[in-house]
Design a protein around this motif. Structure first.
Motif, short mmCIF file in Angstrom:
data_model
loop_
_atom_site.label_atom_id
_atom_site.label_comp_id
_atom_site.label_asym_id
_atom_site.label_seq_id
_atom_site.Cartn_x
_atom_site.Cartn_y
_atom_site.Cartn_z
N HIS A 235 1.04 -1.20 -0.12
CA HIS A 235 -0.09 0.01 -0.20
C HIS A 235 0.91 1.06 0.15
O HIS A 235 0.61 2.20 -0.87
N ASN A 236 1.94 1.32 0.93
CA ASN A 236 2.83 2.46 1.10
C ASN A 236 3.42 2.86 -0.21
O ASN A 236 3.85 3.95 -0.51
N ALA A 237 4.10 1.57 -0.74
CA ALA A 237 5.01 1.73 -1.98
C ALA A 237 4.01 2.35 -3.10
O ALA A 237 4.55 3.02 -3.94
N ALA A 240 4.08 6.17 -2.56
CA ALA A 240 5.23 6.63 -2.60
C ALA A 240 5.57 6.84 -4.17
O ALA A 240 6.02 7.96 -4.56
N ALA A 241 5.11 5.86 -5.13
CA ALA A 241 5.30 6.16 -6.40
C ALA A 241 4.46 7.34 -6.88
O ALA A 241 4.97 8.04 -7.91
N GLU A 242 3.25 7.29 -6.27
CA GLU A 242 2.08 8.39 -6.82
C GLU A 242 2.95 9.75 -6.41
O GLU A 242 2.77 10.73 -7.55
N LEU A 243 3.56 9.94 -5.11
CA LEU A 243 3.94 11.28 -4.98
C LEU A 243 5.38 11.31 -5.44
O LEU A 243 5.73 12.52 -5.13
N GLY A 244 6.02 10.38 -5.88
CA GLY A 244 7.55 10.60 -6.17
C GLY A 244 8.21 11.00 -4.83
O GLY A 244 9.21 11.35 -4.84
#
Length: 401
Positions: A235-237, A240-244
């Motif tokens: 979920h967190n990965a 993180a990818a969405e936010l960069g």
């Protein structure tokens, strides 16, 4: 190299009184051996009001913030009053530079100035979301589901937002203070500050910390979130990818995870019961320079109090369940503080958000000084307390192991 304190403070005065280039300034700490300043922490910036540009001063005591706005003609008097206070550290950000000033034991000043890679943007708005460190419209809150598509905080998430905001203020001041006092190294793009969030769960505070430290403070960091659940990692990965975001997440227990190189800052926010003890023990093992732990639940000591005979004359403190639970909370965190002090840490136990927002509002801040318990006073005090109550804190077991 140290410089005369008056010379450096005169430079700081000039930076604070430049309404066109000052972005933000923070004063904290105190001079060695001096009475503490009136305020625990002070923040300064310029805001544009209907009456023109003003210097805004937000001063924090132990319980709340006090905001005052000063017209440009009155700003010198306000600044001079603050410069007379025995603050031990100043952090001053301008459009092009960041200045760190630390007052030494000899009442001289150690000053460090670094150039920004690019000019900072500054918001002079007076009504900017109540001076939040991260506005509620920040993309991180939309990604975490705290705000809606229009960037407005959801009514049910205001308590969480308040908690995040207060944690960021403590994290900001703790890192600034540790760097200026030489307890924490100054990070560089080549060697970013290594931060680990143990038991990160859905990583609300993890992502907020990463966003604030990189986007607002401009600090190079590498943040690792650790949680025992694969679902949390996945979920967190995605977020993180969405936010960069420069954060990675790994699956592992607090006591078993291997991080190489070891983190310099350890966060453990609402790790339940003895998970907080595991986080503190790992921080000691890693020689972490800064630890911020917000305990959640204190079942271990509470259970021991129920089974042990209450020493005289404290029976009234354990006769009623609610009082026994509160006593367990106090004993647990007090003993944790003593054990960390014995390991060479300076420890502060504080309330980091008002109890009306969350009952889980205690935070332990430990800064590694390396100073040993040379005369054994801390250990003796600890031994007497655990012997009196007939309890064995989990952190003591972990540290002995």
């Amino acid at each position: 190299m140290s410089e005369p304190l008056l010379v450096v403070m005169d430079r700081v005065r000039g930076l604070l009184l430049d309404p066109d280039t000052l972005v933000r300034a923070v004063a904290s700490g105190r001079h060695k051996g001096r009475q503490p300043p009136r305020w625990r922490r002070v923040e300064l910036r310029y805001v544009d009001l209907k009456a023109g540009r003003h210097l805004q001063v937000v001063a924090y005591d132990e319980t709340q913030a006090h905001t005052s706005n000063h017209a440009l003609a009155a700003a010198p008097a306000a600044v001079d009053e603050l410069l007379r206070e025995p603050f031990g550290n100043w952090h001053v950000e301008t459009l092009t530079e960041v200045h760190q000033i630390r007052v030494t034991k000899k009442l001289e000043a150690m000053a460090h100035t670094s150039a920004r890679a690019e000019a900072a943007e500054v918001d002079r708005g007076h009504d900017r979301d109540k001076d939040r460190l991260l506005p509620e419209s920040d993309p991180v809150f939309r990604a975490l589901g705290l705000s809606d598509a229009q960037g407005r905080m959801k009514p049910s998430r205001h308590a969480k937002y308040r908690q995040v905001e207060e944690f960021l203020r403590l994290l900001d001041s703790s890192i600034t203070d540790a760097i200026t006092k030489g307890r924490l190294r100054r990070p560089t793009p080549e060697e970013p500050l290594r931060i680990a969030d143990l038991g990160c769960g859905n990583a609300y505070l993890t992502f907020a910390a990463e966003r604030f430290l990189t986007s607002v403070r401009g600090l190079p960091i590498h943040l690792t979130g650790v949680d025992v659940r694969e679902q949390s990692r996945d979920h967190n990965a995605v977020i993180a990818a969405e936010l960069g975001a420069g954060a990675e997440f790994v699956v592992g227990s607090i006591s078993g995870v291997q991080l190489d190189p070891a983190p310099e800052v350890v966060l453990a926010l609402h790790a339940c019961d003895t998970a907080t003890d595991e986080a503190l023990a790992r921080a000691v093992e890693w020689h972490a320079s800064l630890v911020l732990a917000a305990p959640c639940c204190h079942h271990d000591i509470a259970a021991q109090l129920r089974s042990a005979a209450t020493p005289t004359p404290y029976a009234m403190l354990t006769r009623h369940g609610i009082l026994r639970e509160r006593l367990a909370d106090t004993l647990t965190d007090g003993l944790r503080s003593s054990l960390m002090r014995a390991q060479g840490y300076r420890v502060d136990v504080m309330q980091f958000v008002e109890s009306k927002h969350t009952p889980r509002n205690t935070l332990l801040r430990a800064v590694r000084t390396g100073a040993p318990d040379s005369d054994g006073a801390v250990r003796r005090e600890y031994d007497e307390l655990v012997e009196l109550w007939g309890i064995t804190p989990r952190l003591a077991v972990l540290l002995d192991a």
